[in-house]
Design a protein around this motif. Structure first.
Motif, short mmCIF file in Angstrom:
data_model
loop_
_atom_site.label_atom_id
_atom_site.label_comp_id
_atom_site.label_asym_id
_atom_site.label_seq_id
_atom_site.Cartn_x
_atom_site.Cartn_y
_atom_site.Cartn_z
N UNK A 111 0.82 -1.22 0.00
CA UNK A 111 0.00 0.00 0.00
C UNK A 111 0.85 1.27 0.00
N UNK A 112 2.17 1.12 0.18
CA UNK A 112 3.04 2.28 0.22
C UNK A 112 2.89 3.13 1.46
N UNK A 113 2.41 2.52 2.53
CA UNK A 113 2.17 3.25 3.77
C UNK A 113 3.39 3.18 4.70
N UNK A 114 3.56 4.17 5.57
CA UNK A 114 4.65 4.11 6.55
C UNK A 114 4.35 3.10 7.65
N UNK A 115 5.38 2.70 8.37
CA UNK A 115 5.23 1.75 9.46
C UNK A 115 6.01 2.25 10.67
N UNK A 116 5.49 2.03 11.85
CA UNK A 116 6.18 2.47 13.06
C UNK A 116 7.24 1.46 13.47
N UNK A 117 8.33 1.98 13.99
CA UNK A 117 9.42 1.14 14.47
C UNK A 117 10.33 1.93 15.36
N UNK A 118 11.39 1.28 15.83
CA UNK A 118 12.34 1.94 16.72
C UNK A 118 13.76 1.49 16.37
N UNK A 119 14.68 2.44 16.34
CA UNK A 119 16.09 2.11 16.11
C UNK A 119 16.64 1.46 17.38
N UNK A 120 17.13 0.23 17.24
CA UNK A 120 17.55 -0.52 18.42
C UNK A 120 19.03 -0.86 18.44
N UNK A 121 19.73 -0.65 17.33
CA UNK A 121 21.15 -1.00 17.32
C UNK A 121 21.88 -0.40 16.15
N UNK A 122 23.20 -0.45 16.24
CA UNK A 122 24.05 0.07 15.17
C UNK A 122 24.78 -1.09 14.50
N UNK A 123 24.79 -1.08 13.17
CA UNK A 123 25.49 -2.10 12.40
C UNK A 123 26.33 -1.39 11.34
N UNK A 124 27.14 -2.14 10.62
CA UNK A 124 28.00 -1.56 9.61
C UNK A 124 27.15 -0.91 8.52
N UNK A 125 27.39 0.36 8.29
CA UNK A 125 26.69 1.09 7.24
C UNK A 125 25.35 1.66 7.64
N UNK A 126 24.90 1.40 8.89
CA UNK A 126 23.61 1.94 9.28
C UNK A 126 23.15 1.45 10.63
#
Length: 417
Positions: A111-126
């Motif tokens: 549907x091209x809709x946004x989704x809720x989430x949370x940044x929980x960790x750091x990895x290589x490149x992001x």
């Protein structure tokens, strides 16, 4: 005679169904189960197989907000194996949540809709983002519109993301926070542009300066103040007029509704010095001005702030011909000029430098009438004659036919070479 103690055909079918119950539950699926017991940190779940499965309580959540099921509660779990070496069903709540999340996210992605989430960790490149059970990758370039040095304030904070890519077989999800911010900014920009009107005067803050102008923040939307619209006078570089952080009053000159580009002006808030310029600078009048720019074809002279005239190279000297203007005048030099022509519609004024000086040819003719004898130094010998230097930087030419009666012109020229 039929034995009444032996099971009937219907009873046998029921027993067979009970024996085979659960065998249609394929491994690798989410199935329904019921909590039948709790032992310390272990939740025992019956999923309809011969034996129950055991799940660590932490899979249902840890800390504040975690909901641990009670005996009798119905739960959904992921069936990894029907039976392990101990004869128990191998089930997982984490994997069930992941499967649920994937199913939900595929619908959201379609549907091209946004989704809720949370940044929980750091990895290589992001970074790693938890999307409610499914793990996604957030590239460093997709965190914000501008580079972010400290991501700390964003960690663990629930916020919207846009799904850029999904690959369920590989378990790969790529998301973007930047896309959400850009969309919000675009909506805000559209709303702000709709509130602006051409000709309106607003205050703004200079955000950035380039060689061609300055970008001014009008309160959530930027407009371009071109260098030519900063002042009526010539401005070589915007930094001569503005600095980053300055608060300026500008007029909205033009709004492009398609590109949402806004052109601003500062000089438009001042009176145009070219209004009535023909009356201020009549033809034949003499004025003092300052050299602002020198070109191959002449020099520009500022008569007042915002009003410049051009002295063409042919109007610079009575005697110096085919000489670059830079050898006659210099930048910032004050000179006297005479107005030769005014065209207010084209904002052009033609000026003469030599007209503000005495013509040495007039003085020469007064002291040396036609027919008189003069002396001079040979400056140049050409195929067609000799150039003679006379008084007051005046040069005269003797044609080869007028050099000597006794010899040819070519022979006479050879004497002076």
């Amino acid at each position: 005679m039929t034995d009444t103690l032996s099971p009937s055909r219907d009873d046998f079918a029921a027993l067979l169904d009970e024996q085979l119950q659960g065998r249609d539950l394929g491994e690798g699926q989410v199935v329904h189960g019921r909590v039948v017991g709790i032992e310390k940190d272990i939740i025992i779940v019956d999923v309809g197989l011969k034996t129950e499965g055991r799940i660590a309580a932490r899979e249902f959540g840890i800390g504040e907000g975690a909901v641990i099921p009670k005996v009798g509660d119905n739960v959904e779990v992921y069936l990894e194996r029907v039976e392990n070496a101990l004869g128990e069903a191998v089930i997982s709540r984490d994997k069930a949540r992941r499967e649920e999340a994937w199913t939900r996210l595929e619908v959201v992605f379609a549907d091209g809709q946004p989704v809720n989430g949370a940044i929980v960790g750091r990895v290589k490149g992001g970074f790693t983002v938890d999307l409610g059970g499914a793990s996604a990758f957030l590239p460093g370039s997709q965190v914000d519109i501008r580079p972010v040095r400290d991501v700390g304030p964003l960690m663990g904070k629930e916020q919207p993301f846009q799904i850029l890519k999904m690959d369920r077989p590989r378990g790969n999800i790529v998301v973007s926070r930047r896309a959400i911010l850009e969309e919000a900014r675009a909506e805000q920009r559209t709303e702000l542009v709709g509130q602006l009107q051409e000709g309106e005067v607003r205050e703004g803050v200079v955000k950035n300066i380039t060689d061609y102008g300055a970008f001014v923040d009008l309160g959530g939307i930027d407009g371009l103040l071109h260098v030519t619209d900063m002042s009526w006078k010539r401005v070589s570089h915007p930094s001569q007029v503005l600095a980053v952080g300055d608060t300026v009053k500008v007029q909205i000159v033009k709004i492009n509704p398609d590109t949402q580009r806004i052109s601003l002006g500062m000089k438009q808030l001042q009176s145009d010095p070219w209004d009535g310029v023909e009356a201020k600078y009549p033809v034949g009048a003499k004025y003092t001005g300052r050299i602002t720019n020198i070109t191959d074809y002449g020099a520009f002279v500022e008569l007042e702030a915002g009003v410049e005239g051009l002295v063409h190279v042919s109007e610079m000297s009575w005697t110096k011909k085919n000489v670059h203007p830079g050898k006659i005048v210099s930048t910032s030099q004050e000179v006297d000029v005479v107005v030769l022509d005014v065209d207010s519609s084209k904002r052009r004024i033609s000026l003469g430098l030599k007209q503000a000086q005495n013509n040495p040819w007039d003085a020469f003719l007064e002291t040396h009438p036609i027919g008189s004898t003069v002396e001079g130094e040979v400056k140049n010998a050409t195929e067609f004659g000799l150039f003679i230097g006379l008084d007051n930087d005046i040069d005269g030419m003797v044609h080869l036919s007028d050099l000597d009666w006794s010899v040819s012109g070519e022979e006479a020229i050879q004497r002076y070479r």
